[in-house]
Design a protein around this motif. Structure first.
Motif, PDB file in Angstrom:
ATOM      1  N   GLU A  50     -58.249 -61.275  16.587  1.00  0.00           N
ATOM      2  CA  GLU A  50     -60.206 -61.197  16.236  1.00  0.00           C
ATOM      3  C   GLU A  50     -60.007 -61.185  15.106  1.00  0.00           C
ATOM      4  OE1 GLU A  50     -64.200 -58.196  17.799  1.00  0.00           O
ATOM      5  OE2 GLU A  50     -61.814 -57.534  18.555  1.00  0.00           O
ATOM      6  N   ARG A  51     -59.472 -60.050  14.667  1.00  0.00           N
ATOM      7  CA  ARG A  51     -59.972 -60.549  12.777  1.00  0.00           C
ATOM      8  C   ARG A  51     -60.017 -61.556  12.376  1.00  0.00           C
ATOM      9  NH1 ARG A  51     -57.791 -55.617   8.161  1.00  0.00           N
ATOM     10  NH2 ARG A  51     -59.247 -57.493   6.378  1.00  0.00           N
ATOM     11  N   LYS A  52     -58.877 -61.709  12.503  1.00  0.00           N
ATOM     12  CA  LYS A  52     -58.196 -63.314  11.751  1.00  0.00           C
ATOM     13  C   LYS A  52     -59.363 -64.058  12.694  1.00  0.00           C
ATOM     14  CE  LYS A  52     -53.932 -65.589  11.443  1.00  0.00           C
ATOM     15  NZ  LYS A  52     -52.938 -65.777  11.749  1.00  0.00           N
ATOM     16  N   GLY A  53     -59.738 -64.466  13.646  1.00  0.00           N
ATOM     17  CA  GLY A  53     -61.078 -65.001  14.026  1.00  0.00           C
ATOM     18  C   GLY A  53     -61.526 -64.852  13.578  1.00  0.00           C
ATOM     19  N   ASN A  54     -62.628 -63.544  12.992  1.00  0.00           N
ATOM     20  CA  ASN A  54     -63.597 -63.395  12.196  1.00  0.00           C
ATOM     21  C   ASN A  54     -63.739 -63.675  10.997  1.00  0.00           C
ATOM     22  OD1 ASN A  54     -64.667 -62.946  14.668  1.00  0.00           O
ATOM     23  ND2 ASN A  54     -64.669 -60.622  14.775  1.00  0.00           N
ATOM     24  N   ASP A  55     -62.643 -64.219  10.034  1.00  0.00           N
ATOM     25  CA  ASP A  55     -62.105 -64.594   9.034  1.00  0.00           C
ATOM     26  C   ASP A  55     -62.457 -65.755   8.608  1.00  0.00           C
ATOM     27  OD1 ASP A  55     -61.189 -64.002   6.146  1.00  0.00           O
ATOM     28  OD2 ASP A  55     -59.137 -63.127   6.603  1.00  0.00           O
ATOM     29  N   PRO A  56     -63.178 -66.243   7.611  1.00  0.00           N
ATOM     30  CA  PRO A  56     -63.059 -67.730   7.908  1.00  0.00           C
ATOM     31  C   PRO A  56     -62.181 -68.285   6.407  1.00  0.00           C
ATOM     32  CG  PRO A  56     -65.149 -66.058   6.268  1.00  0.00           C
ATOM     33  CD  PRO A  56     -64.500 -65.381   6.751  1.00  0.00           C
ATOM     34  N   LEU A  57     -61.376 -67.201   6.145  1.00  0.00           N
ATOM     35  CA  LEU A  57     -60.231 -67.060   4.576  1.00  0.00           C
ATOM     36  C   LEU A  57     -59.089 -67.367   5.268  1.00  0.00           C
ATOM     37  CD1 LEU A  57     -62.420 -66.074   1.370  1.00  0.00           C
ATOM     38  CD2 LEU A  57     -61.760 -68.237   2.939  1.00  0.00           C
ATOM     39  N   ALA A  58     -58.706 -67.192   6.604  1.00  0.00           N
ATOM     40  CA  ALA A  58     -57.386 -66.341   7.237  1.00  0.00           C
ATOM     41  C   ALA A  58     -57.209 -67.435   6.981  1.00  0.00           C
ATOM     42  CB  ALA A  58     -57.955 -66.662   9.206  1.00  0.00           C
ATOM     43  N   GLY A  59     -55.425 -67.579   6.903  1.00  0.00           N
ATOM     44  CA  GLY A  59     -54.514 -68.604   6.270  1.00  0.00           C
ATOM     45  C   GLY A  59     -54.440 -68.330   4.681  1.00  0.00           C
ATOM     46  N   ARG A  60     -55.320 -67.739   4.160  1.00  0.00           N
ATOM     47  CA  ARG A  60     -55.951 -68.220   3.255  1.00  0.00           C
ATOM     48  C   ARG A  60     -54.342 -67.219   1.677  1.00  0.00           C
ATOM     49  NH1 ARG A  60     -56.252 -72.228   0.329  1.00  0.00           N
ATOM     50  NH2 ARG A  60     -56.589 -70.785  -1.365  1.00  0.00           N
ATOM     51  N   PRO A  61     -53.723 -67.509   1.100  1.00  0.00           N
ATOM     52  CA  PRO A  61     -53.073 -67.125   0.026  1.00  0.00           C
ATOM     53  C   PRO A  61     -53.992 -65.457  -0.172  1.00  0.00           C
ATOM     54  CG  PRO A  61     -52.560 -68.676  -0.647  1.00  0.00           C
ATOM     55  CD  PRO A  61     -54.371 -68.922   0.309  1.00  0.00           C
ATOM     56  N   ARG A  62     -53.209 -64.028  -0.285  1.00  0.00           N
ATOM     57  CA  ARG A  62     -54.034 -63.066  -0.709  1.00  0.00           C
ATOM     58  C   ARG A  62     -53.529 -62.465  -2.060  1.00  0.00           C
ATOM     59  NH1 ARG A  62     -56.711 -61.738   3.793  1.00  0.00           N
ATOM     60  NH2 ARG A  62     -57.579 -59.290   2.528  1.00  0.00           N
ATOM     61  N   VAL A  63     -54.119 -61.914  -2.786  1.00  0.00           N
ATOM     62  CA  VAL A  63     -53.939 -60.465  -4.020  1.00  0.00           C
ATOM     63  C   VAL A  63     -53.888 -59.720  -3.354  1.00  0.00           C
ATOM     64  CG1 VAL A  63     -55.435 -59.887  -5.944  1.00  0.00           C
ATOM     65  CG2 VAL A  63     -55.352 -62.927  -5.165  1.00  0.00           C
ATOM     66  N   THR A  64     -52.542 -58.509  -3.633  1.00  0.00           N
ATOM     67  CA  THR A  64     -52.800 -57.310  -3.120  1.00  0.00           C
ATOM     68  C   THR A  64     -53.011 -56.730  -4.047  1.00  0.00           C
ATOM     69  OG1 THR A  64     -51.170 -57.509  -1.221  1.00  0.00           O
ATOM     70  CG2 THR A  64     -51.227 -55.572  -1.726  1.00  0.00           C
ATOM     71  N   ASP A  65     -53.850 -55.975  -5.095  1.00  0.00           N
ATOM     72  CA  ASP A  65     -53.787 -55.368  -5.508  1.00  0.00           C
ATOM     73  C   ASP A  65     -53.702 -53.784  -5.373  1.00  0.00           C
ATOM     74  OD1 ASP A  65     -55.131 -53.107  -8.117  1.00  0.00           O
ATOM     75  OD2 ASP A  65     -56.715 -54.414  -8.026  1.00  0.00           O
ATOM     76  N   THR A  66     -52.593 -53.038  -6.383  1.00  0.00           N
ATOM     77  CA  THR A  66     -51.841 -52.049  -5.489  1.00  0.00           C
ATOM     78  C   THR A  66     -53.313 -50.889  -6.441  1.00  0.00           C
ATOM     79  OG1 THR A  66     -49.799 -51.973  -6.835  1.00  0.00           O
ATOM     80  CG2 THR A  66     -49.751 -53.188  -5.080  1.00  0.00           C
ATOM     81  N   LEU A  70     -56.487 -52.411  -3.188  1.00  0.00           N
ATOM     82  CA  LEU A  70     -57.412 -53.517  -1.633  1.00  0.00           C
ATOM     83  C   LEU A  70     -56.158 -54.669  -2.027  1.00  0.00           C
ATOM     84  CD1 LEU A  70     -60.812 -52.944  -3.433  1.00  0.00           C
ATOM     85  CD2 LEU A  70     -60.221 -52.815  -1.267  1.00  0.00           C
ATOM     86  N   SER A  71     -56.486 -55.649  -0.639  1.00  0.00           N
ATOM     87  CA  SER A  71     -56.599 -56.463  -0.618  1.00  0.00           C
ATOM     88  C   SER A  71     -57.253 -57.455  -0.222  1.00  0.00           C
ATOM     89  CB  SER A  71     -54.961 -56.955   0.403  1.00  0.00           C
ATOM     90  OG  SER A  71     -54.855 -58.013   0.492  1.00  0.00           O
ATOM     91  N   TYR A  72     -57.133 -59.251  -0.881  1.00  0.00           N
ATOM     92  CA  TYR A  72     -58.324 -59.593  -0.586  1.00  0.00           C
ATOM     93  C   TYR A  72     -57.743 -61.184  -0.510  1.00  0.00           C
ATOM     94  CZ  TYR A  72     -58.485 -59.905  -6.457  1.00  0.00           C
ATOM     95  OH  TYR A  72     -58.595 -59.524  -7.421  1.00  0.00           O
ATOM     96  N   ALA A  73     -58.898 -62.654   0.334  1.00  0.00           N
ATOM     97  CA  ALA A  73     -57.489 -63.442  -0.057  1.00  0.00           C
ATOM     98  C   ALA A  73     -58.249 -64.245  -1.198  1.00  0.00           C
ATOM     99  CB  ALA A  73     -58.435 -64.150   1.822  1.00  0.00           C
ATOM    100  N   VAL A  74     -57.232 -65.041  -0.873  1.00  0.00           N
ATOM    101  CA  VAL A  74     -58.662 -66.403  -2.187  1.00  0.00           C
ATOM    102  C   VAL A  74     -58.631 -67.468  -1.980  1.00  0.00           C
ATOM    103  CG1 VAL A  74     -56.929 -67.834  -4.952  1.00  0.00           C
ATOM    104  CG2 VAL A  74     -56.601 -65.432  -3.563  1.00  0.00           C
ATOM    105  N   PRO A  75     -59.977 -67.898  -1.970  1.00  0.00           N
ATOM    106  CA  PRO A  75     -60.437 -68.830  -1.429  1.00  0.00           C
ATOM    107  C   PRO A  75     -59.931 -70.406  -1.874  1.00  0.00           C
ATOM    108  CG  PRO A  75     -62.424 -67.797  -2.282  1.00  0.00           C
ATOM    109  CD  PRO A  75     -60.790 -67.157  -3.012  1.00  0.00           C
ATOM    110  N   ASP A  76     -60.044 -71.519  -0.573  1.00  0.00           N
ATOM    111  CA  ASP A  76     -60.164 -72.491  -1.397  1.00  0.00           C
ATOM    112  C   ASP A  76     -60.441 -73.109  -3.207  1.00  0.00           C
ATOM    113  OD1 ASP A  76     -58.922 -75.732  -1.784  1.00  0.00           O
ATOM    114  OD2 ASP A  76     -61.194 -76.456  -0.496  1.00  0.00           O
ATOM    115  N   GLY A  77     -60.008 -73.586  -4.114  1.00  0.00           N
ATOM    116  CA  GLY A  77     -60.240 -73.689  -5.190  1.00  0.00           C
ATOM    117  C   GLY A  77     -59.996 -72.630  -6.268  1.00  0.00           C
TER     118      GLY A  77
END
Length: 218
Positions: A50-66, A70-77
């Motif tokens: 469900e979370r992936k389905g609601n996430d427009p950036l699902a499948g994109r590389p992510r930054v894990t800031d220890t 926080l962890s967050y996706a890197v949009p295309d471009g």
């Protein structure tokens, strides 16, 4: 005192239930444990789907800031350079950015970091509004900032607060600053700061919203 009706009395059994033989009990416990495990796995899979389905950036590389937690996706471009993260000012611990494709020199940046102290849930609004204005003064000195949004939010199930400021850059246009402050388990507070240096570029603004919406705690 009124005597209870027989229909309302608890239905006591006429014979106490006998314990099951040891082997049967072991099979029963094992069976229940297996069912619980299957149910837990199914629930976790459903939540993740469900979370992936609601996430427009699902499948994109992510930054894990220890450091920020926080962890967050890197949009295309957009770009993330881990080496450059080491040279950020102390308030920030990671950054992604994008240069606008418009003729102007605008672009977008998302910065993350960890607050110096834990902010209680009741104080998130005050702290977020104060931090947003402080960052506006840092990134856009001597520019007029007005509140565009100020509302409670949620980040990965944790209480958060978002404040967006519109900054007037003289006659050159309008920029936007968006600060989301989140307190995790009441133990630490982190933030995501989105900067748009050309507010007319709606794509960059949408990317920043998607980054924040899909961010998670680590």
């Amino acid at each position: 005192m009124t005597t209870p009706s027989p229909l309302t009395r608890p239905p006591y059994p006429s014979r106490a239930p006998q314990p099951a033989p040891p082997r049967s009990r072991r099979r029963l416990v094992a069976g229940l444990a297996a069912l619980c495990l299957v149910a837990a796995c199914a629930a976790a899979a459903a939540w993740w789907t469900e979370r992936k389905g609601n996430d427009p950036l699902a499948g994109r590389p992510r930054v894990t800031d220890t450091r920020a937690g926080l962890s967050y996706a890197v949009p295309d471009g957009w770009q993330h350079d881990a080496a450059k993260d080491k040279h950020l000012v102390d308030a920030f611990s990671s950054q992604i950015s994008k240069t606008s494709g418009a003729p102007s020199s605008g672009g977008g940046t998302v910065l993350t970091g960890r607050a110096g102290q834990v902010v209680p849930r009741a104080d998130l609004r005050r702290a977020a509004e104060s931090a947003a204005r402080s960052n506006a003064e840092f990134f856009f000195p001597d520019q007029r900032a007005t509140v565009e949004e100020s509302h409670a939010a949620e980040l990965d199930g944790e209480p958060a607060y978002t404040v967006a400021l519109r900054i007037r850059n003289g006659d050159d246009g309008t920029s936007r600053l968006e600060m989301t402050l989140v307190t995790v388990h009441g133990e630490r507070t982190a933030f995501l700061l989105g900067l748009t240096t050309d507010e007319a570029d709606a794509g960059i603004k949408a990317d920043i919203h998607a980054v924040v919406a899909g961010a998670g705690v680590v």
